[in-house]
Design a protein around this motif. Structure first.
Motif, short mmCIF file in Angstrom:
data_model
loop_
_atom_site.label_atom_id
_atom_site.label_comp_id
_atom_site.label_asym_id
_atom_site.label_seq_id
_atom_site.Cartn_x
_atom_site.Cartn_y
_atom_site.Cartn_z
N VAL A 1 0.87 -1.17 0.00
CA VAL A 1 0.00 0.00 0.00
C VAL A 1 0.91 1.23 0.00
CG1 VAL A 1 -1.82 1.26 1.22
CG2 VAL A 1 -1.76 -1.25 1.29
N PHE A 2 0.61 2.20 -0.85
CA PHE A 2 1.51 3.34 -1.02
C PHE A 2 0.75 4.66 -0.87
CE2 PHE A 2 -0.31 2.64 -5.18
CZ PHE A 2 -0.54 3.92 -5.66
N LYS A 3 1.54 5.71 -0.77
CA LYS A 3 1.03 7.08 -0.80
C LYS A 3 1.90 7.86 -1.78
CE LYS A 3 -0.22 9.34 2.92
NZ LYS A 3 -0.18 10.07 4.21
N GLU A 4 1.25 8.65 -2.67
CA GLU A 4 2.05 9.48 -3.58
C GLU A 4 2.85 10.48 -2.77
OE1 GLU A 4 -1.71 8.51 -6.01
OE2 GLU A 4 -1.25 8.98 -3.93
N LYS A 5 4.09 10.74 -3.21
CA LYS A 5 4.95 11.66 -2.49
C LYS A 5 4.32 13.04 -2.37
CE LYS A 5 8.75 9.49 -1.24
NZ LYS A 5 10.02 9.66 -1.92
N ASN A 6 3.66 13.52 -3.43
CA ASN A 6 3.07 14.86 -3.38
C ASN A 6 1.77 14.89 -2.60
OD1 ASN A 6 1.70 13.37 -5.27
ND2 ASN A 6 1.84 14.90 -6.90
N GLN A 7 1.21 13.71 -2.24
CA GLN A 7 -0.01 13.72 -1.44
C GLN A 7 0.25 14.23 -0.04
OE1 GLN A 7 -2.01 9.97 -1.20
NE2 GLN A 7 -3.56 10.70 0.19
#
Length: 417
Positions: free
Chosen positions: A198-204
């Motif tokens: 599971v990931f999160k975008e860096k710019n999020q």
């Protein structure tokens, strides 16, 4: 010249002496100036920080990158964000063209990937129309992500037809309400995939608006894409420039090279193009300037109130020091000496308020970057302008009391009790 400087320094010394002899009164007098300057500095810093964040996330896709879209000739330009791409079926990109684009010194990276926004994803719940990407290792070099659970797709997985997938937080929350997503199976267009991470975008994590990236996003290996969408899925192209100044140039250069590989018949139907980032940037700057002027005008009301307070306290100071003025005039002090003495005191008072206001404004701006994550940017022109404006407030509102003090007659002043 030397005498003038000495006189000015003496006026400043007397001003500080007078201000510090009435500390509470001076602080209350400066409060309006402090609030006004602090509001202006905080507003300008917030707008500049938000403008820079928008440029990074909207214009440069967060990483100095831009999509080169294949669209009908003469059609509307697509946006530069990663979700705003063309679905016109493009011919295969030649390897020679890819090498030619990568060889340009301003190009840092290039990615050929697939994107679908109409794939159906089924599990315990029915989630329709997520953003499903077919990517390779080059894509993550350009658009890094932050793993919060599990792991990234390995290089072997990205270069094979292995049915593994990474999902973002929004997809996890919809597909797996209990939060247990790792190693679970999901189906995309009827094809099973196992969740690797599971990931999160860096710019999020840098966005001040909640829900900016609330759409479900899934990443699968590029080579497994035919199982999901078939072989005729259009290839999406993104190029990454070496700096934000070269984003537009890199996109135009890549589009020109890609168009050179098309036949005349293909160019009549569609061509590669990029959005005009300079036009977007100008529109954003124009909006920010208008917004800053509006909020700055509101904040200036505090400076007006502070100026009135300065005038009031200076009139009180002239009344309190009437005998002092009479003695100085009896000893030969000229009108301009008395005028500049009180005018200097007003300017020193508002200048101290301006400096405190700048510090307070920077502190507020820094606090806002914590509450609403955005770049912390202090505008040097705004700081300089605020200090000059605070001095101007002292001159304008201190002029009347200074003139009144300079016009006092020595005899009348000495008789005053």
């Amino acid at each position: 010249m030397r005498e003038g400087i000495s006189a000015m320094l003496e006026h400043i010394r007397i001003s500080f002496q007078s201000i510090f002899s009435h500390k509470l009164r001076s602080i209350l007098t400066m409060l309006g100036v402090i609030i006004g300057i602090a509001a202006i500095i905080a507003i300008v810093s917030m707008l500049k920080g938000q403008s820079e964040q928008l440029k990074q996330s909207m214009i440069g896709m967060g990483n100095n990158a831009i999509n080169v879209v294949y669209q009908p000739s003469g059609g509307e330009e697509q946006g530069s964000g990663s979700s705003q791409v063309s679905y016109t079926s493009a011919p295969p990109v030649a390897e020679e063209t890819v090498k030619a684009i990568k060889s340009d010194p301003i190009i840092r990276g290039l990615s050929l990937y697939y994107l679908s926004e109409d794939a159906s994803v089924f599990h315990l719940t029915n989630v329709s129309y997520p953003q499903v990407y077919g990517v390779d290792a080059d894509y993550f070099d350009m658009f890094p992500i932050r793993i919060i659970e599990g792991r990234k797709l390995t290089e072997n997985e990205l270069n094979s037809t292995r049915q593994a997938v990474m999902i973002n937080e929004a997809a996890r929350d919809e597909l797996f309400p209990d939060g247990d997503a790792l190693h679970q199976n999901i189906e995309m267009n009827g094809v099973p995939f196992k969740v690797a991470g599971v990931f999160k975008e860096k710019n999020q994590q840098d966005s001040m608006f909640e829900g900016d990236y609330a759409n479900p996003v899934l990443y699968t290996p590029k080579k497994v894409w035919p199982l999901i969408e078939g072989f005729d899925a259009p290839t999406q192209i993104a190029v990454q420039a070496d700096s934000s100044e070269h984003i537009q140039e890199a996109g135009v250069m890549a589009a020109d090279l890609l168009n050179q590989g098309l036949s005349d018949a293909e160019l009549e139907k569609a061509e590669y193009s990029v959005v005009d980032l300079q036009e977007i940037a100008q529109e954003m700057e124009s909006f920010n300037r208008s917004f800053a002027l509006l909020l700055g005008g509101i904040a200036s009301i505090s400076l007006l109130v502070g100026g009135i307070g300065v005038m009031n306290i200076m009139l009180v100071s002239v009344t309190e020091r009437t005998r002092e003025i009479g003695i100085k005039k009896a000893l030969g002090a000229k009108r301009r000496v008395i005028l500049f003495q009180f005018l200097t005191e007003a300017v020193v008072l508002t200048s101290i308020g301006g400096i405190l206001g700048v510090l307070a404004g920077c502190g507020i701006a820094k606090l806002l970057t914590v509450v609403f994550p955005m770049p912390f940017i202090v505008s040097v022109p705004a700081v300089a302008g605020a200090l000059i404006f605070s001095m101007a407030v002292g001159i304008i509102f201190g002029l009347l009391p200074s003139i009144k003090a300079s016009k006092l007659q020595p005899v009348d002043a000495l008789r005053y009790e």
